[in-house]
Design a protein around this motif. Sequence first.
Motif, PDB file in Angstrom:
ATOM      1  N   ASP A   1      -5.000  19.721  -9.483  1.00 42.54           N
ATOM      2  CA  ASP A   1      -3.953  20.458  -8.772  1.00 42.54           C
ATOM      3  C   ASP A   1      -2.639  20.284  -9.525  1.00 42.54           C
ATOM      4  N   LEU A   2      -2.345  21.225 -10.420  1.00 41.16           N
ATOM      5  CA  LEU A   2      -1.142  21.112 -11.261  1.00 41.16           C
ATOM      6  C   LEU A   2       0.158  21.182 -10.460  1.00 41.16           C
ATOM      7  N   PRO A   3       0.281  22.044  -9.434  1.00 41.10           N
ATOM      8  CA  PRO A   3       1.531  22.038  -8.647  1.00 41.10           C
ATOM      9  C   PRO A   3       1.850  20.672  -8.032  1.00 41.10           C
ATOM     10  N   LEU A   4       0.812  19.965  -7.532  1.00 42.65           N
ATOM     11  CA  LEU A   4       1.053  18.628  -6.980  1.00 42.65           C
ATOM     12  C   LEU A   4       1.526  17.669  -8.070  1.00 42.65           C
ATOM     13  N   LEU A   5       0.927  17.769  -9.247  1.00 37.32           N
ATOM     14  CA  LEU A   5       1.341  16.902 -10.351  1.00 37.32           C
ATOM     15  C   LEU A   5       2.784  17.197 -10.761  1.00 37.32           C
ATOM     16  N   GLU A   6       3.138  18.473 -10.853  1.00 41.57           N
ATOM     17  CA  GLU A   6       4.491  18.835 -11.259  1.00 41.57           C
ATOM     18  C   GLU A   6       5.520  18.339 -10.251  1.00 41.57           C
ATOM     19  N   ALA A   7       5.193  18.454  -8.959  1.00 41.19           N
ATOM     20  CA  ALA A   7       6.107  17.937  -7.923  1.00 41.19           C
ATOM     21  C   ALA A   7       6.250  16.424  -8.037  1.00 41.19           C
ATOM     22  N   PHE A   8       5.142  15.751  -8.298  1.00 42.57           N
ATOM     23  CA  PHE A   8       5.168  14.295  -8.472  1.00 42.57           C
ATOM     24  C   PHE A   8       6.029  13.912  -9.669  1.00 42.57           C
ATOM     25  N   MET A   9       5.847  14.604 -10.780  1.00 43.65           N
ATOM     26  CA  MET A   9       6.599  14.271 -11.986  1.00 43.65           C
ATOM     27  C   MET A   9       8.089  14.584 -11.830  1.00 43.65           C
TER      28      MET A   9
ATOM     29  N   GLY B   1       0.831  -1.203   0.000  1.00 37.70           N
ATOM     30  CA  GLY B   1       0.000   0.000   0.000  1.00 37.70           C
ATOM     31  C   GLY B   1       0.861   1.247   0.000  1.00 37.70           C
ATOM     32  N   PRO B   2       0.220   2.389   0.173  1.00 36.96           N
ATOM     33  CA  PRO B   2      -1.195   2.610   0.462  1.00 36.96           C
ATOM     34  C   PRO B   2      -2.041   2.608  -0.808  1.00 36.96           C
ATOM     35  N   CYS B   3      -3.367   2.514  -0.619  1.00 36.76           N
ATOM     36  CA  CYS B   3      -4.272   2.605  -1.767  1.00 36.76           C
ATOM     37  C   CYS B   3      -4.406   4.077  -2.155  1.00 36.76           C
ATOM     38  N   GLY B   4      -5.172   4.333  -3.188  1.00 37.06           N
ATOM     39  CA  GLY B   4      -5.324   5.703  -3.672  1.00 37.06           C
ATOM     40  C   GLY B   4      -6.410   6.487  -2.977  1.00 37.06           C
ATOM     41  N   GLY B   5      -7.004   5.905  -1.922  1.00 37.54           N
ATOM     42  CA  GLY B   5      -8.123   6.583  -1.275  1.00 37.54           C
ATOM     43  C   GLY B   5      -7.811   7.152   0.092  1.00 37.54           C
ATOM     44  N   VAL B   6      -6.522   7.327   0.424  1.00 43.25           N
ATOM     45  CA  VAL B   6      -6.156   7.881   1.724  1.00 43.25           C
ATOM     46  C   VAL B   6      -6.768   9.280   1.872  1.00 43.25           C
ATOM     47  N   ARG B   7      -7.331   9.553   3.022  1.00 47.96           N
ATOM     48  CA  ARG B   7      -7.970  10.853   3.259  1.00 47.96           C
ATOM     49  C   ARG B   7      -6.928  11.956   3.424  1.00 47.96           C
ATOM     50  N   PRO B   8      -7.341  13.223   3.242  1.00 51.33           N
ATOM     51  CA  PRO B   8      -6.372  14.333   3.330  1.00 51.33           C
ATOM     52  C   PRO B   8      -5.603  14.388   4.647  1.00 51.33           C
ATOM     53  N   ASP B   9      -6.215  13.880   5.734  1.00 47.25           N
ATOM     54  CA  ASP B   9      -5.527  13.885   7.031  1.00 47.25           C
ATOM     55  C   ASP B   9      -4.669  12.647   7.253  1.00 47.25           C
ATOM     56  N   GLY B  10      -4.539  11.800   6.209  1.00 49.83           N
ATOM     57  CA  GLY B  10      -3.733  10.589   6.330  1.00 49.83           C
ATOM     58  C   GLY B  10      -4.476   9.421   6.928  1.00 49.83           C
ATOM     59  N   HIS B  11      -5.796   9.562   7.108  1.00 49.29           N
ATOM     60  CA  HIS B  11      -6.578   8.492   7.712  1.00 49.29           C
ATOM     61  C   HIS B  11      -7.151   7.567   6.633  1.00 49.29           C
TER      62      HIS B  11
ATOM     63  N   VAL C   1      -3.048  12.619  -3.036  1.00 47.65           N
ATOM     64  CA  VAL C   1      -3.437  12.335  -1.657  1.00 47.65           C
ATOM     65  C   VAL C   1      -2.204  11.875  -0.883  1.00 47.65           C
ATOM     66  N   PRO C   2      -2.246  11.970   0.461  1.00 43.21           N
ATOM     67  CA  PRO C   2      -1.088  11.526   1.256  1.00 43.21           C
ATOM     68  C   PRO C   2      -0.843  10.038   1.071  1.00 43.21           C
ATOM     69  N   PRO C   3       0.399   9.596   1.339  1.00 46.47           N
ATOM     70  CA  PRO C   3       1.609  10.387   1.606  1.00 46.47           C
ATOM     71  C   PRO C   3       2.230  10.850   0.280  1.00 46.47           C
ATOM     72  N   PHE C   4       2.266  12.147   0.027  1.00 47.53           N
ATOM     73  CA  PHE C   4       2.582  12.698  -1.289  1.00 47.53           C
ATOM     74  C   PHE C   4       3.953  12.254  -1.811  1.00 47.53           C
ATOM     75  N   VAL C   5       5.004  12.466  -1.027  1.00 51.70           N
ATOM     76  CA  VAL C   5       6.354  12.143  -1.484  1.00 51.70           C
ATOM     77  C   VAL C   5       6.485  10.650  -1.763  1.00 51.70           C
TER      78      VAL C   5
ATOM     79  N   GLN D   1      -2.258   5.078 -15.195  1.00 49.67           N
ATOM     80  CA  GLN D   1      -3.290   6.107 -15.270  1.00 49.67           C
ATOM     81  C   GLN D   1      -3.503   6.680 -13.879  1.00 49.67           C
ATOM     82  N   THR D   2      -3.523   8.014 -13.770  1.00 47.98           N
ATOM     83  CA  THR D   2      -3.653   8.646 -12.459  1.00 47.98           C
ATOM     84  C   THR D   2      -5.103   8.999 -12.155  1.00 47.98           C
ATOM     85  N   GLN D   3      -5.331   9.348 -10.902  1.00 43.48           N
ATOM     86  CA  GLN D   3      -6.615   9.890 -10.473  1.00 43.48           C
ATOM     87  C   GLN D   3      -6.795  11.283 -11.094  1.00 43.48           C
ATOM     88  N   PHE D   4      -8.000  11.853 -10.996  1.00 42.65           N
ATOM     89  CA  PHE D   4      -8.275  13.198 -11.503  1.00 42.65           C
ATOM     90  C   PHE D   4      -7.198  14.195 -11.079  1.00 42.65           C
ATOM     91  N   CYS D   5      -6.728  14.992 -12.013  1.00 43.63           N
ATOM     92  CA  CYS D   5      -5.782  16.071 -11.703  1.00 43.63           C
ATOM     93  C   CYS D   5      -6.514  17.407 -11.760  1.00 43.63           C
TER      94      CYS D   5
END
Length: 483
Positions: A357-365, A85-95, A329-333, A351-355
């Motif tokens: 948030d471009l800054p998050l995508l750019e950091a990921f890439m 894991g983690p799966c792609g459904g982690v909540r914003p607070d990491g829960h 979604v967390p954990p981002f890094v 294939q990614t989830q809906f984008c």
Amino acid sequence: MYRVRLWSVRHARRLRSLYELFSRLAPLMRPVARVLGVDRTAAVLRPLERHAKGFLFDCRMCGQCVLSATGMACPMNCAKEMRNGPCGGVRPDGHCEVRPEMRCAWVEATAGTKRIAPDHKAHPTPLLPAVDQRRRGQSTWIQVIHGHKEPAFQPPVAHDSTREAEESALEAACRSGRFVVTVEIAPPDSADPSVLLARAERFRGLVDAMNVTDGAGGNCHMSSVAASAILAHAGFNPVYQVACRDRNRIAIQGDILGAAALGVKNILCLTGDDVSQGDHPQAKPVFDLDAVSLLHVARGMVDRGEFASGRKLESAPRLFIGATCNPFVPPFVDRIANLEKKVVAGACFIQTQFCFDLPLLEAFMDGVRARGLHRRAHILVGVGTLSSAKALRWMGAHVPGVHVPEAVLQRIGSATDQKAEAARVCLETIEAIRGIEGVAGIHLMGHRNEEALADIIRRAGLPARTGGGAAGGGFPGLPGPRG
């Protein structure tokens, strides 16, 4: 119990040192174990192990303990029992997506692993095999006494490029180097295939492939394997989505063979949303595999020509195998390391989830390029649109893993024509994505919003293509589609 589990993760490095000391000393008990016999020794150890590990780690006694490899966080505490894991459904607070009162077990595992090895730059947690159900309730201490190591993931199957195989249109598009376009289609709530074909027809000549969802959100529809076969027969290029939620490894492998026999050439391996999110919350989830172990099984079928049991296939399927990732979604890094697990396990496209948030995508890439993952798998970024800010806000709140920034919601919500503004946001996102190095294309999504998505593809100025609806097709050995 939960607080003690979190304490164990915070002190993972010391507990790992204690485990290493135990693993060195445990073989000294081997003569005693020989005298008592394996069964009697295990009978003595089992209750001690259950209580000690249950108190410290909330252990579920899977019989294949991997605590020292998962930061002293038991992965069996994952609501989906994911071993990778983690799966792609982690909540914003990491829960947890399924149990919001609980921190994601794999967020814990990643944090604990980093405490054990702060300078570890590869996978925060190793690739792990699916649970062997025969060993549930057994002692792992007896295994340590006899010198057996913790379970390790089998070496990834080497992709055999020397084997002759007909490329799918999606694989050919990815290898061509041009910008790839795929779209997601929901199977109908009907036994009449005409509804499905009408949805697909809107994208003929516009996309390289069409994903067919597999009980998305835990909701029941026509099966993905049947819908994919119908599309293949009609000359389209389907991507059969395979979710681990509803079937065990036997059923999944049978469906993969069946799909290939019916002309399907692409599959997408998913863990799947929990049943609690859908229209059958009373159903029993399976989760015998997760996306990573499913990738490994599928690669074994394609490359080695064998089932997960090792039994040989009479004829191996020819499939272009993909997976998903969620940079938003967390954990981002650590999403980059999770992506690398899937690439190592055999994913050729992502294939990614809906984008939104471009800054998050750019950091990921940035991280993807740093590890060279864009050269090992073709990354298609998810984009899409809905008709209003209210609909987007609902999706962000109720669809696991979807992140919609407040600024996007406010922009669309303040527009006179919210549907048109949402489409403009999507077009701007596509244009920005086309400029990001390492992105191979886009994957469009929008529940039963086919007309708007087809219009966006045209307006984006993407060239025509044949993969989404070439002439011909049909089941092997059967006549092709009429008209």
